[in-house]
Enzyme design. Structure first.
Site, PDB file in Angstrom:
ATOM      1  CE  LYS A  36      -0.723   0.313   5.026  1.00 16.61           C
ATOM      2  NZ  LYS A  36      -1.717   0.453   6.109  1.00 16.61           N
ATOM      3  NE  ARG A 131      -6.456   0.049  11.743  1.00 16.27           N
ATOM      4  CZ  ARG A 131      -5.519  -0.226  10.836  1.00 16.27           C
ATOM      5  NH1 ARG A 131      -4.614   0.686  10.506  1.00 16.27           N
ATOM      6  NH2 ARG A 131      -5.472  -1.415  10.272  1.00 16.27           N
TER       7      ARG A 131
END
Length: 369
Positions: A36, A131
């Site tokens: 990414k 998260r």
């Protein structure tokens, strides 16, 4: 060469990935190479695959699609929970996705049926970083729902730590993950292929002494690309920390006062600046700025320091160096600077091969005359 640019040494990335695959493999842990930060670069993906990673991972379906268009046939997992608006694309191009919401899982099942494909699901568990993740007490019911849905395979469970709250992966929370895997298999009479412990922040635990339990998988980006673990940003023994560098060109070089003059207000980004009178100094401006990267993530060569940045300008104190206009300065980058620079269309990406500097080698200045 064009500037500004990221220079990406593909051989060093391969060597970093190979060492991680070998060392973690001794502890029964496989590695997914995370692309990414490099915008799904096919060159970086191939460099990781040459090292023997068991597949690739990315957080953006657009990056996965780009790799598929470049004929990357290796297994790829979407390591961010899919958006409902993208489930059709996810099942078409990703083999596995990480999930926390049953509403999304149901839509993945429907999309997989229409596409006549089977899609793997890893259920992410919340272990304290706050998260993403299913609460541990809800995991069995979530897994039962995945098993009920057609065209889905419950590939495994995973967790993510150290990204939002900085919670460190350690023996306690990894043991919790192992216990959840055991409970799931016993309760539902299934076998999990993956128990994914986390990311580059897991390396201190994963490479240290002690049992690894059921954890058999990590997703590594920063360690492979930058040679550092992501909990304390310390170099990992044996890895190249200079596989990727940022090179920017000098567009001004002058002796100027260290103190601004006139009525002071906020900077271009709404900040106040406190200046100290250090007399006249050699200052240089490089053609790169906040629009292109995170200036706080740059490490300049010895003898230079960063004074600040605006949208398009990076201002240096060049000390005893009198940089020449047209010359270049080479910086080490951290993960934040790398990600932002990689996504900037104004930063060129130069893939290089065969540079064999020793791990941790210090970058120097390069002047172009």
């Amino acid at each position: 060469m064009n500037a500004p640019r990221l220079e990406v040494d593909l051989d060093k990335i391969t060597e970093n990935a190979r060492l991680m695959v070998e060392e973690l493999g001794e502890n029964g842990i496989t590695v997914t190479g995370v692309t990414k930060a490099c915008l799904g670069s096919v060159e970086v993906a191939k460099a990781m695959l040459r090292a023997g990673v068991n597949g690739l991972g990315d957080a953006r379906i657009e990056n996965i699609e780009a790799m598929r268009q470049q004929r990357i046939a290796a297994p790829i997992m979407l390591i961010r929970s899919p958006m409902l608006s993208q489930v059709e694309r996810v099942v078409r191009h990703a083999d596995i996705s990480f999930n926390t919401e049953l509403a999304v899982v149901r839509r993945l099942s429907a999309a997989a049926q229409l596409a006549e494909r089977t899609h793997g699901v890893v259920l992410m568990v919340e272990l304290g970083d706050l998260r993403e993740g299913i609460l541990p007490g809800d995991l069995v019911n979530a897994a039962r729902e995945v098993l009920r849905l057609p065209n889905l395979v419950l590939t495994g469970i995973g967790t993510n730590l150290a990204c939002h709250s900085g919670v460190a992966p350690d023996a306690a929370n990894m043991a919790d993950l192992s216990a959840l895997a055991d409970e799931l298999e016993e309760t539902l009479e299934v076998k999990l292929e993956l128990v994914s412990g986390g990311n580059s922040a897991n390396l201190d635990w994963a490479l240290g002494a002690g049992r690894k339990g059921r954890v058999n998988h990590l997703r590594l980006g920063e360690a492979i690309l930058l040679g550092r673990e992501s909990l304390h940003r310390q170099p990992v023994d044996g890895l190249y920390t200079d596989a990727i560098a940022l090179v920017a060109e000098v567009i001004e070089s002058k002796i100027k006062p260290s103190l601004p003059w006139g009525t002071l207000g906020e900077t271009a980004f709404g900040e106040g600046v406190t200046s100290m009178d250090r007399g006249d100094m050699a200052r240089a401006i490089l053609a790169i700025g906040e629009q292109d990267l995170d200036p706080d993530g740059l490490q300049p060569p010895e003898g230079l320091s960063i004074l600040g940045a605006s949208s398009d300008h990076l201002i240096l104190n060049s000390g005893t160096h009198r940089l020449q206009v047209g010359g270049e300065v080479r910086f080490d980058v951290n993960y934040s600077a790398l990600m932002r620079a990689m996504t900037s269309p104004f930063v060129h990406k130069a893939m290089v091969r065969g540079v064999k500097n020793k791990p941790g080698a210090v970058h120097s200045l390069h002047n172009r005359r």
